[in-house]
Design a protein around this motif. Structure first.
Motif, short mmCIF file in Angstrom:
data_model
loop_
_atom_site.label_atom_id
_atom_site.label_comp_id
_atom_site.label_asym_id
_atom_site.label_seq_id
_atom_site.Cartn_x
_atom_site.Cartn_y
_atom_site.Cartn_z
N ALA A 1 0.83 -1.20 0.00
CA ALA A 1 0.00 0.00 0.00
C ALA A 1 0.87 1.26 0.00
CB ALA A 1 -0.93 -0.01 1.21
N PHE A 2 1.89 1.28 0.85
CA PHE A 2 2.78 2.45 0.90
C PHE A 2 3.55 2.62 -0.41
CE2 PHE A 2 2.34 2.31 5.58
CZ PHE A 2 2.08 3.66 5.81
N ALA A 3 3.97 1.51 -0.98
CA ALA A 3 4.71 1.59 -2.24
C ALA A 3 3.83 2.12 -3.36
CB ALA A 3 5.25 0.20 -2.61
N ALA B 1 8.63 2.52 2.19
CA ALA B 1 7.45 1.66 2.24
C ALA B 1 7.66 0.51 3.21
CB ALA B 1 7.15 1.11 0.84
N ALA B 2 8.84 -0.10 3.18
CA ALA B 2 9.13 -1.23 4.07
C ALA B 2 9.15 -0.78 5.53
CB ALA B 2 10.46 -1.87 3.70
N LEU B 3 9.77 0.37 5.79
CA LEU B 3 9.88 0.87 7.16
C LEU B 3 8.52 1.27 7.72
CD1 LEU B 3 11.58 1.70 9.59
CD2 LEU B 3 11.96 3.92 8.48
N VAL C 1 -3.23 3.26 8.05
CA VAL C 1 -2.49 3.19 6.80
C VAL C 1 -3.22 3.82 5.62
CG1 VAL C 1 -1.47 1.60 5.10
CG2 VAL C 1 -1.10 1.23 7.55
N PRO C 2 -4.52 3.57 5.41
CA PRO C 2 -5.19 4.21 4.26
C PRO C 2 -5.10 5.73 4.29
CG PRO C 2 -6.53 2.40 5.08
CD PRO C 2 -5.43 2.59 6.08
N GLY C 3 -5.34 6.33 5.45
CA GLY C 3 -5.27 7.78 5.54
C GLY C 3 -3.88 8.32 5.31
N VAL C 4 -2.88 7.65 5.88
CA VAL C 4 -1.50 8.09 5.71
C VAL C 4 -1.07 7.93 4.26
CG1 VAL C 4 0.89 7.67 6.41
CG2 VAL C 4 -0.92 7.60 8.12
N ALA D 1 6.14 13.72 1.47
CA ALA D 1 7.07 13.34 0.41
C ALA D 1 7.55 11.91 0.64
CB ALA D 1 8.25 14.31 0.37
N GLY D 2 6.82 10.96 0.07
CA GLY D 2 7.13 9.56 0.29
C GLY D 2 8.46 9.12 -0.30
N ALA D 3 8.97 9.86 -1.27
CA ALA D 3 10.24 9.51 -1.91
C ALA D 3 11.41 10.35 -1.38
CB ALA D 3 10.14 9.68 -3.42
N ALA D 4 11.16 11.16 -0.36
CA ALA D 4 12.20 12.04 0.18
C ALA D 4 13.38 11.24 0.72
CB ALA D 4 11.63 12.94 1.27
#
Length: 337
Positions: free
Chosen positions: A21-23, A32-34, A55-58, A68-71
């Motif tokens: 989901a995070f990925a 995503a793994a962390l 998790v869905p909201g985040v 910034a998920g890729a930061a």
């Protein structure tokens, strides 16, 4: 699907579902793994309010660009015993992880170190962070500021967040003692959950927009939460603010936009950790004092050590798996693709 339906997932199944989901939301692989690990471990610890239901909201905050998920965090050492981790608008946990070894190095060299995480999204289970230091044998205190939710005594407008504070104490051959609590009477997530369910609050939790005590969760969200222990809790929240926003130069609780608004700007919050090596002062047998206190607590019928229910849940749920609302599992699978 019946809203009461439940599905049991093994710990690895829950972890992989959250990771996917995070990925898919836009986090780089390491993040995503962390993040999946953190939310799954919260669920396994019996902290459902900070577990997989979040998790869905985040993920929505990541997908919208608010987080910034890729930061890639930037770690610097402004002083021998100070470590600064700039989250670059991302989650605090990857920045913490990136600075972890540098912080341990500073503790080994100086006996004490301060880690400051800045420009980050809000904390979740703060005790997760201090527990990492305690597992390495060090005493750790941590705190974080979050958007304003607590009014000063006699007031009706929030000026400070529920600013959590945590302490982790290592034990020889046992999981660390972890204390993790908000500065408010109750975590804000409890108010949000009760508002969604149409359930009443407990007396002494909150006030409405006029400053009057309320049991109405929606009125509380429009008003303010009350600090734990009255003026003492407000004082703790203020101390946390000083050790985070003032120290880091980040946004204060009053400046940060609400976390629940997916289209709001990034909150740009901060966290601080103080990590100490008691052996430098108390000597190598300092944990004997810890065990003496644990024994005194355990000897009293009905008494329990802080965090003991969390450890019990961790052991039990690691074997049985976690049982979640079927609607949540479906939602996670939709996000994960």
């Amino acid at each position: 699907m019946n809203t009461q339906d439940r599905i049991t997932l093994t710990a690895p199944e829950a972890l992989e579902l959250a990771r996917a989901a995070f990925a898919m939301a836009g986090c780089r692989d390491e993040v995503a793994a962390l993040m999946a690990r953190i939310f799954t471990e919260a669920e396994l610890d019996g902290i459902a309010s900070h577990g997989l239901a979040r998790v869905p909201g985040v993920c929505g905050h990541v997908a919208s660009g608010r987080v910034a998920g890729a930061a890639v965090p930037v770690v610097t050492r402004p002083a021998p015993a100070m470590v600064l981790a700039d989250a670059r608008g991302g989650f605090p946990q990857p920045a913490f992880q990136a600075a972890f070894e540098d912080t341990l190095s500073a503790v080994r060299a100086c006996g004490i170190a301060t880690l400051v995480v800045t420009d980050c999204f809000a904390a979740d289970v703060m005790g997760w962070h201090t527990e990492r230091f305690a597992e390495a044998g060090y005493l750790a205190i941590g705190c974080a500021n979050v958007p304003a939710a607590i009014a000063p005594l006699g007031g009706n407008r929030p000026v400070l967040g529920t600013n959590p504070i945590t302490c982790a104490i290592p034990r020889a051959g046992q999981p660390p003692i972890v204390i993790d609590q908000a500065s408010s009477v109750i975590a804000k997530s409890e108010i949000v959950e009760r508002a969604a369910a149409g359930e009443a609050l407990e007396p002494g939790w909150a006030v409405d927009s006029e400053g009057a005590p309320t049991l109405d969760a929606k009125a509380a969200l429009a008003g303010a939460m009350l600090p734990a222990g009255g003026y003492k809790g407000f004082g703790i929240a203020l101390m946390v603010e000083a050790l985070t926003a003032f120290l880091a130069g980040s946004q204060t609780s009053l400046q940060a936009p609400p976390l629940a608004k997916a289209d709001a700007p990034a909150p740009r919050l901060s966290q601080s950790y103080i990590v100490l090596d008691p052996a430098r002062i108390a000597g190598p047998d300092w944990m004997d004092s810890v065990e003496g206190l644990v024994t005194a607590i355990d000897a009293q019928p009905g008494a329990r050590l802080p965090g003991s229910r969390r450890i019990e849940a961790r052991r039990r749920l690691a074997e049985t798996g976690v049982t979640l609302p079927a609607t949540l599992v479906v939602k996670l699978k939709e996000i994960a693709g």
